[in-house]
Design a protein around this motif. Structure first.
Motif, short mmCIF file in Angstrom:
data_model
loop_
_atom_site.label_atom_id
_atom_site.label_comp_id
_atom_site.label_asym_id
_atom_site.label_seq_id
_atom_site.Cartn_x
_atom_site.Cartn_y
_atom_site.Cartn_z
N CYS A 65 -17.01 91.96 -34.91
CA CYS A 65 -17.69 90.95 -35.75
C CYS A 65 -17.68 89.55 -35.13
CB CYS A 65 -17.10 90.92 -37.16
SG CYS A 65 -15.44 90.28 -37.24
N ASN A 104 -14.52 84.29 -47.02
CA ASN A 104 -15.76 84.14 -47.80
C ASN A 104 -15.82 82.86 -48.61
OD1 ASN A 104 -15.06 87.56 -48.25
ND2 ASN A 104 -16.68 86.84 -46.91
N THR A 155 -16.81 79.60 -50.15
CA THR A 155 -18.11 78.96 -50.27
C THR A 155 -18.18 78.20 -51.58
OG1 THR A 155 -20.51 79.33 -50.11
CG2 THR A 155 -19.26 80.97 -51.35
N ARG A 179 -22.88 72.98 -50.90
CA ARG A 179 -21.77 72.59 -50.02
C ARG A 179 -22.22 71.50 -49.04
NH1 ARG A 179 -18.08 77.14 -46.99
NH2 ARG A 179 -16.29 75.84 -46.58
N ALA A 213 -25.13 83.38 -43.20
CA ALA A 213 -23.82 83.93 -43.57
C ALA A 213 -23.62 83.50 -45.02
CB ALA A 213 -22.71 83.39 -42.68
N ASP A 255 -25.14 88.69 -44.62
CA ASP A 255 -23.71 88.55 -44.35
C ASP A 255 -23.21 89.90 -43.84
OD1 ASP A 255 -21.52 86.24 -45.42
OD2 ASP A 255 -20.67 88.22 -44.96
C1 LIG Z 1 -16.87 80.70 -44.91
S1 LIG Z 1 -18.22 81.76 -45.32
C2 LIG Z 1 -19.57 80.61 -45.27
C3 LIG Z 1 -20.53 80.79 -46.43
C4 LIG Z 1 -21.67 79.78 -46.52
N1 LIG Z 1 -22.50 79.81 -45.33
C5 LIG Z 1 -21.17 78.38 -46.76
O1 LIG Z 1 -21.39 77.52 -45.93
O2 LIG Z 1 -20.55 78.15 -47.81
C6 LIG Z 1 -18.39 82.64 -43.79
C7 LIG Z 1 -19.15 83.96 -43.95
O3 LIG Z 1 -19.49 84.45 -42.65
C8 LIG Z 1 -19.49 85.86 -42.71
N2 LIG Z 1 -19.39 86.41 -41.35
C9 LIG Z 1 -18.33 86.39 -40.51
N3 LIG Z 1 -18.62 87.03 -39.36
C10 LIG Z 1 -19.92 87.42 -39.46
C11 LIG Z 1 -20.82 88.12 -38.59
N4 LIG Z 1 -20.43 88.55 -37.37
N5 LIG Z 1 -22.07 88.36 -39.02
C12 LIG Z 1 -22.48 87.94 -40.25
N6 LIG Z 1 -21.68 87.28 -41.13
C13 LIG Z 1 -20.41 87.02 -40.73
C14 LIG Z 1 -18.30 86.18 -43.59
O4 LIG Z 1 -18.40 87.46 -44.16
C15 LIG Z 1 -18.35 85.05 -44.64
O5 LIG Z 1 -18.97 85.46 -45.83
#
Ligand SMILES: C[S@@+](CC[C@H](N)C(=O)[O-])C[C@H]1O[C@@H](n2cnc3c(N)ncnc32)[C@H](O)[C@@H]1O
Length: 287
Positions: free
Chosen positions: A22, A76, A78, A82, A116, A151
């Motif tokens: 990932c 996750n 969020t 934001r 994401a 995601d």
């Molecule tokens: C901290 S959250 C950010 C959510 C939103 N973009 C925000 O700014 O509030 C990070 C997200 O990235 C996703 N993620 C991590 N690695 C990923 C990958 N290789 N491909 C797609 N999503 C990924 C995680 O599952 C998580 O839900």
């Protein structure tokens, strides 16, 4: 069960496994994250230690254990709107010229990607901005917009698709007027209204996979996700985004991220106190 913590060798094996599947890159100070987030799965799978668990995960030919490991390792976190400025910039600076093109018959729709999306706060915040914009721009309808939200985490996506949020989640960044306009309260949870929900198409997508299957976009939100990745993977993702963005399309990263020294296909812009990026059509963004 050994009752001992993760060894250095086990940490390195699991760290490499996670990064391979990932892109999440964990420094040695994050060994505790592997311990705390994977201990439940390790016990559930009858493994006495992390080394046995790693071997099971590696030999598991079905993607199920791997998927559970990735799901457990994603962060996750969020909230609604934001950093505020991306949503102000979207409403005040990016949507007006795109909407003008629709009114002039030069385009049919506006496509936005939340790359994401976690539990849905980001794409639904974009959806509310679109509805607010349509209220004040006659001739522009929500059906002119498409939000693709993706995601890698199946459990985050499940919650996002439900569109149901408890008080703790609602309290984080959602203005009262938008809450009463776009949510239906049912007991202790509130559900996003169908008119916002139907703007968003959710799909499970790993940013390691070729991005072009998603089609082209006018605006991309890729926020608080690349912070977990190594620089080479960040470079790969941003140049992939440059290829799927329309010429002069826009990219939002988070308030703690920057493309400086990572990608030169974007021009940094500042509005409403926030930094965002425009694809430089004369560089990689042209198509
Ligand atoms: C901290 S959250 C950010 C959510 C939103 N973009 C925000 O700014 O509030 C990070 C997200 O990235 C996703 N993620 C991590 N690695 C990923 C990958 N290789 N491909 C797609 N999503 C990924 C995680 O599952 C998580 O839900």
């Amino acid at each position: 069960m050994s009752g001992e913590g993760i060894t250095n060798v086990e940490f390195k094996l699991l760290r490499d496994f996670i990064e391979q599947h990932c892109g999440i890159c964990l420094g040695e100070e994050k060994a505790y994250l592997i311990e705390t987030r994977l201990a439940g799965l390790m016990v559930e799978n009858g493994c006495p230690d992390f080394g046995t668990f790693y071997r099971l995960a590696k030999s598991d030919t079905s993607p199920s254990l791997r998927e559970k490991i990735i799901d457990a390792m994603t962060t996750n976190e969020t909230l609604w709107f934001r950093d505020t400025h991306p949503f102000t910039i979207l409403q005040e600076h990016l949507l007006p010229p795109l909407a003008a093109e629709i009114l002039e018959g030069r385009r049919f729709r506006i496509r936005i990607w939340s790359a994401a999306c976690s539990t849905g706060q980001e794409p639904y915040s974009i959806g509310m901005v679109i509805h607010e914009f349509c209220r004040t721009h006659p001739g522009i309808r929500p059906s002119h917009f498409e939000i693709v939200a993706s995601d890698i985490s199946p459990s985050a996506l499940f919650l996002a698709k439900m569109g149901r949020f408890d008080e703790n989640a609602l309290r984080r960044g959602l203005p009262d007027d938008l809450r009463s306009r776009y949510f239906r309260q049912e007991g202790t949870v509130a559900t996003i209204n169908p008119e916002v929900k139907e703007l968003v198409t959710f799909r499970k997508f790993n940013l390691q996979d070729p991005l072009d299957v998603l089609g082209h976009f006018d605006i991309v939100f890729c926020r608080y996700v690349a912070i977990y990745f190594a620089d080479d993977f960040k470079k790969h993702i941003y140049s992939g985004i440059a290829r799927l963005l329309a010429p002069n399309g826009h990219l939002f990263v988070s308030a703690v991220e920057s493309l400086r020294g990572i990608n030169d296909e974007f021009i940094p812009l500042t509005q409403s106190g926030g930094l965002y990026y425009q694809c430089n059509a004369s560089e990689g963004g042209s198509r």
